[in-house]
Motif scaffolding. Structure first.
Motif, PDB file in Angstrom:
ATOM      1  N   ILE A 152      57.529  41.056  51.616  1.00  0.00           N
ATOM      2  CA  ILE A 152      56.207  40.481  51.879  1.00  0.00           C
ATOM      3  C   ILE A 152      55.713  39.811  50.601  1.00  0.00           C
ATOM      4  O   ILE A 152      55.616  40.449  49.545  1.00  0.00           O
ATOM      5  CB  ILE A 152      55.216  41.563  52.332  1.00  0.00           C
ATOM      6  N   TRP A 153      55.409  38.523  50.681  1.00  0.00           N
ATOM      7  CA  TRP A 153      54.959  37.745  49.536  1.00  0.00           C
ATOM      8  C   TRP A 153      53.514  37.317  49.782  1.00  0.00           C
ATOM      9  O   TRP A 153      53.183  36.816  50.860  1.00  0.00           O
ATOM     10  CB  TRP A 153      55.828  36.505  49.362  1.00  0.00           C
ATOM     11  N   PHE A 154      52.651  37.483  48.784  1.00  0.00           N
ATOM     12  CA  PHE A 154      51.262  37.077  48.987  1.00  0.00           C
ATOM     13  C   PHE A 154      50.618  36.607  47.690  1.00  0.00           C
ATOM     14  O   PHE A 154      51.036  36.982  46.590  1.00  0.00           O
ATOM     15  CB  PHE A 154      50.435  38.216  49.614  1.00  0.00           C
ATOM     16  N   THR A 155      49.605  35.771  47.852  1.00  0.00           N
ATOM     17  CA  THR A 155      48.860  35.244  46.712  1.00  0.00           C
ATOM     18  C   THR A 155      47.589  36.066  46.513  1.00  0.00           C
ATOM     19  O   THR A 155      47.010  36.582  47.471  1.00  0.00           O
ATOM     20  CB  THR A 155      48.495  33.770  46.924  1.00  0.00           C
ATOM     21  N   ASP A 156      47.139  36.141  45.254  1.00  0.00           N
ATOM     22  CA  ASP A 156      45.990  37.001  44.939  1.00  0.00           C
ATOM     23  C   ASP A 156      45.027  36.326  43.964  1.00  0.00           C
ATOM     24  O   ASP A 156      44.862  36.767  42.827  1.00  0.00           O
ATOM     25  CB  ASP A 156      46.492  38.328  44.365  1.00  0.00           C
ATOM     26  N   PRO A 157      44.363  35.251  44.392  1.00  0.00           N
ATOM     27  CA  PRO A 157      43.336  34.612  43.565  1.00  0.00           C
ATOM     28  C   PRO A 157      42.025  35.394  43.660  1.00  0.00           C
ATOM     29  O   PRO A 157      41.925  36.333  44.465  1.00  0.00           O
ATOM     30  CB  PRO A 157      43.205  33.235  44.211  1.00  0.00           C
ATOM     31  N   PRO A 158      40.998  34.998  42.902  1.00  0.00           N
ATOM     32  CA  PRO A 158      39.730  35.729  42.937  1.00  0.00           C
ATOM     33  C   PRO A 158      38.692  35.154  43.890  1.00  0.00           C
ATOM     34  O   PRO A 158      37.516  35.534  43.829  1.00  0.00           O
ATOM     35  CB  PRO A 158      39.245  35.599  41.485  1.00  0.00           C
ATOM     36  N   PHE A 159      39.101  34.266  44.785  1.00  0.00           N
ATOM     37  CA  PHE A 159      38.121  33.548  45.611  1.00  0.00           C
ATOM     38  C   PHE A 159      37.191  34.482  46.387  1.00  0.00           C
ATOM     39  O   PHE A 159      36.001  34.242  46.506  1.00  0.00           O
ATOM     40  CB  PHE A 159      38.831  32.622  46.606  1.00  0.00           C
ATOM     41  N   GLY A 160      37.721  35.567  46.931  1.00  0.00           N
ATOM     42  CA  GLY A 160      36.922  36.440  47.785  1.00  0.00           C
ATOM     43  C   GLY A 160      35.952  37.333  47.054  1.00  0.00           C
ATOM     44  O   GLY A 160      35.026  37.878  47.670  1.00  0.00           O
ATOM     45  N   ILE A 161      36.128  37.508  45.751  1.00  0.00           N
ATOM     46  CA  ILE A 161      35.221  38.372  44.986  1.00  0.00           C
ATOM     47  C   ILE A 161      34.312  37.564  44.076  1.00  0.00           C
ATOM     48  O   ILE A 161      33.611  38.111  43.226  1.00  0.00           O
ATOM     49  CB  ILE A 161      35.999  39.426  44.164  1.00  0.00           C
ATOM     50  N   GLY A 162      34.304  36.244  44.271  1.00  0.00           N
ATOM     51  CA  GLY A 162      33.437  35.393  43.459  1.00  0.00           C
ATOM     52  C   GLY A 162      31.986  35.427  43.896  1.00  0.00           C
ATOM     53  O   GLY A 162      31.097  34.965  43.172  1.00  0.00           O
ATOM     54  N   GLY A 163      31.736  35.960  45.084  1.00  0.00           N
ATOM     55  CA  GLY A 163      30.369  36.040  45.605  1.00  0.00           C
ATOM     56  C   GLY A 163      30.334  36.958  46.802  1.00  0.00           C
ATOM     57  O   GLY A 163      31.328  37.645  47.103  1.00  0.00           O
ATOM     58  N   ASN A 164      29.231  36.970  47.518  1.00  0.00           N
ATOM     59  CA  ASN A 164      29.077  37.864  48.661  1.00  0.00           C
ATOM     60  C   ASN A 164      29.157  37.139  50.009  1.00  0.00           C
ATOM     61  O   ASN A 164      28.714  37.671  51.017  1.00  0.00           O
ATOM     62  CB  ASN A 164      27.740  38.607  48.560  1.00  0.00           C
ATOM     63  N   TYR A 165      29.737  35.932  50.017  1.00  0.00           N
ATOM     64  CA  TYR A 165      29.832  35.165  51.257  1.00  0.00           C
ATOM     65  C   TYR A 165      31.114  35.478  52.022  1.00  0.00           C
ATOM     66  O   TYR A 165      31.075  35.747  53.230  1.00  0.00           O
ATOM     67  CB  TYR A 165      29.757  33.669  50.946  1.00  0.00           C
ATOM     68  N   SER A 166      32.241  35.459  51.348  1.00  0.00           N
ATOM     69  CA  SER A 166      33.513  35.733  52.027  1.00  0.00           C
ATOM     70  C   SER A 166      34.186  36.971  51.454  1.00  0.00           C
ATOM     71  O   SER A 166      35.403  37.081  51.439  1.00  0.00           O
ATOM     72  CB  SER A 166      34.448  34.525  51.910  1.00  0.00           C
ATOM     73  N   GLY A 167      33.381  37.903  51.027  1.00  0.00           N
ATOM     74  CA  GLY A 167      33.864  39.146  50.453  1.00  0.00           C
ATOM     75  C   GLY A 167      32.714  39.836  49.753  1.00  0.00           C
ATOM     76  O   GLY A 167      31.542  39.555  50.035  1.00  0.00           O
ATOM     77  N   VAL A 168      33.038  40.731  48.840  1.00  0.00           N
ATOM     78  CA  VAL A 168      32.019  41.446  48.068  1.00  0.00           C
ATOM     79  C   VAL A 168      32.210  41.095  46.600  1.00  0.00           C
ATOM     80  O   VAL A 168      33.303  41.244  46.052  1.00  0.00           O
ATOM     81  CB  VAL A 168      32.142  42.973  48.274  1.00  0.00           C
ATOM     82  N   LYS A 169      31.151  40.624  45.986  1.00  0.00           N
ATOM     83  CA  LYS A 169      31.229  40.169  44.599  1.00  0.00           C
ATOM     84  C   LYS A 169      31.694  41.302  43.680  1.00  0.00           C
ATOM     85  O   LYS A 169      31.193  42.418  43.735  1.00  0.00           O
ATOM     86  CB  LYS A 169      29.879  39.634  44.130  1.00  0.00           C
ATOM     87  N   ALA A 170      32.673  40.974  42.850  1.00  0.00           N
ATOM     88  CA  ALA A 170      33.213  41.977  41.930  1.00  0.00           C
ATOM     89  C   ALA A 170      33.941  41.263  40.803  1.00  0.00           C
ATOM     90  O   ALA A 170      34.162  40.050  40.842  1.00  0.00           O
ATOM     91  CB  ALA A 170      34.179  42.909  42.671  1.00  0.00           C
ATOM     92  N   LYS A 171      34.321  42.024  39.796  1.00  0.00           N
ATOM     93  CA  LYS A 171      35.050  41.468  38.657  1.00  0.00           C
ATOM     94  C   LYS A 171      36.554  41.578  38.889  1.00  0.00           C
ATOM     95  O   LYS A 171      37.042  42.565  39.434  1.00  0.00           O
ATOM     96  CB  LYS A 171      34.676  42.205  37.372  1.00  0.00           C
ATOM     97  N   SER A 172      37.265  40.565  38.443  1.00  0.00           N
ATOM     98  CA  SER A 172      38.730  40.602  38.516  1.00  0.00           C
ATOM     99  C   SER A 172      39.267  41.620  37.522  1.00  0.00           C
ATOM    100  O   SER A 172      38.789  41.712  36.392  1.00  0.00           O
ATOM    101  CB  SER A 172      39.327  39.230  38.196  1.00  0.00           C
ATOM    102  N   GLU A 173      40.271  42.373  37.954  1.00  0.00           N
ATOM    103  CA  GLU A 173      40.930  43.324  37.071  1.00  0.00           C
ATOM    104  C   GLU A 173      42.356  42.889  36.740  1.00  0.00           C
ATOM    105  O   GLU A 173      42.983  43.436  35.827  1.00  0.00           O
ATOM    106  CB  GLU A 173      40.950  44.711  37.718  1.00  0.00           C
ATOM    107  N   LEU A 174      42.863  41.911  37.493  1.00  0.00           N
ATOM    108  CA  LEU A 174      44.243  41.467  37.328  1.00  0.00           C
ATOM    109  C   LEU A 174      44.303  39.946  37.212  1.00  0.00           C
ATOM    110  O   LEU A 174      43.408  39.245  37.697  1.00  0.00           O
ATOM    111  CB  LEU A 174      45.084  41.906  38.533  1.00  0.00           C
ATOM    112  N   PRO A 175      45.355  39.420  36.604  1.00  0.00           N
ATOM    113  CA  PRO A 175      45.556  37.965  36.613  1.00  0.00           C
ATOM    114  C   PRO A 175      45.765  37.468  38.040  1.00  0.00           C
ATOM    115  O   PRO A 175      46.005  38.249  38.964  1.00  0.00           O
ATOM    116  CB  PRO A 175      46.833  37.785  35.775  1.00  0.00           C
ATOM    117  N   ASN A 176      45.717  36.152  38.199  1.00  0.00           N
ATOM    118  CA  ASN A 176      45.884  35.548  39.529  1.00  0.00           C
ATOM    119  C   ASN A 176      47.368  35.418  39.852  1.00  0.00           C
ATOM    120  O   ASN A 176      47.958  34.345  39.738  1.00  0.00           O
ATOM    121  CB  ASN A 176      45.209  34.176  39.569  1.00  0.00           C
ATOM    122  N   ASN A 177      47.962  36.497  40.284  1.00  0.00           N
ATOM    123  CA  ASN A 177      49.407  36.546  40.493  1.00  0.00           C
ATOM    124  C   ASN A 177      49.817  36.235  41.925  1.00  0.00           C
ATOM    125  O   ASN A 177      49.015  36.305  42.859  1.00  0.00           O
ATOM    126  CB  ASN A 177      49.938  37.944  40.151  1.00  0.00           C
TER     127      ASN A 177
END
Length: 327
Positions: A152-177
């Protein structure tokens, strides 16, 4: 590569009406080679619109003849029945699911902005496949594919934690791998760490190449990597396609000839829809839509029906090719 010099047909968002005559004028060959993929007596259809805020992640179920897709801000997964056209809510809440795919056993894999990668089991229960890496929380899993070896291959950018519209706002803990998860052992590895903001991804038909959208590069690019013989690692990353200013792909899928079909959008009018790029990295075709396209998949009994999700709608078009099986 800028595409601004070419005139592209489109329809207004206000009222979508099917093409008045065949062939559909919004299906355009940018290169003569694309003509063979156009079905003369087929037109873009709007299958559903209304009540959605930003849709993503379509996946087709051939055994059930239905399509699932995500409505991220509304925190739900939608379902469209091919036989009746009925649309219902498949799952709510969805943990802000974005990309969807089926594994090789037919189970639903969800990349969720709620910082998880999950699998829906045969009994309907949900298993968390991955929510952290080396003790740190994932950012917001975006898109996902499954190889023939079940990896299983997947992308993990911070788009969903950048605000409270399409996720819950939070700080990134990992690089965008970009990650690969071994389905048997559950071990995860970083497949690519050189993509600034990894987004859509797909394999070539023979799984010897992987394409990854880099939404963080300036201009936006699609990168391509060589896949190792054991299908566990990527190497030799390079630019496959460079977008024009203000243009960007999102979800991508390959057809059996190795063309990349990219859900495409632009700040300027005229390029919203689907851009088709041949294996050499040349744009050869465009399907104009009245909204920015977010993702797509091939489906139907013969895998020759292209399903496209946009900001607020679901569209389809029959094409004279097939999607790669399992994608």
């Amino acid at each position: 590569m800028t595409l601004a010099a070419t005139t592209v047909a489109s329809r207004t968002m206000a009222e979508f009406t099917p093409a008045a005559r065949y062939p559909d004028s919004v299906v355009r060959a940018l290169d003569p080679s694309f003509s063979k993929y156009i079905v003369f007596f087929a037109a873009v259809e709007q299958l559903y619109t209304g009540g959605m805020r930003y849709t993503e992640g379509p996946v087709y179920y051939g055994d059930g003849r239905f399509l699932l897709w995500t409505d991220i801000p509304n925190n739900r997964i939608m379902k469209w029945e091919e036989s009746s056209g009925a649309v219902t809510v498949f799952r709510e809440p969805s943990n802000y699911a974005n990309g969807l795919i089926r594994d090789r056993q037919g189970r639903l894999i969800s990349a969720e902005h709620g910082r998880k990668l999950t699998r829906t089991e045969y009994d309907g229960s949900i298993s968390v496949l991955m929510d952290s890496f080396e003790g740190k929380l994932l950012n917001s899993p975006n898109d996902v594919v499954v190889a023939t070896d079940d990896g299983i291959w997947f992308t993990d950018p911070p788009f969903g934690i950048g605000g409270n519209y399409s996720g819950v706002k939070a700080k990134s803990e990992l690089p965008n791998n970009v990650y690969r998860l071994d389905a048997s052992s559950g071990a995860a590895t970083v497949a690519a760490s050189d993509v600034k903001a990894p987004n859509g991804l797909c394999f070539s038909p023979d799984e010897k190449l992987m394409y990854i959208v880099d939404s963080g590069s300036k201009p936006v690019t699609i990168r391509v990597y060589d896949v190792s013989d054991d299908k566990k690692a990527l190497s030799n990353g390079r630019v496959y396609f460079t977008c024009g200013e203000g243009e960007a792909p999102d979800g991508i899928r390959c057809d059996v000839d190795g063309n990349v079909w990219a859900a495409y959008g632009a700040v300027k009018e005229g390029w919203d829809g689907v851009l088709v790029i041949n294996p050499e990295g040349k744009a050869i075709g465009h399907i104009g839509l009245p909204e920015r396209a977010a993702n797509l998949c091939f489906g139907g009994p013969k895998r020759n029906r292209l399903f496209i999700v946009t900001g607020r709608s679901l569209y389809s078009l029959y094409v004279n090719t097939q999607g790669v099986p399992g994608a």
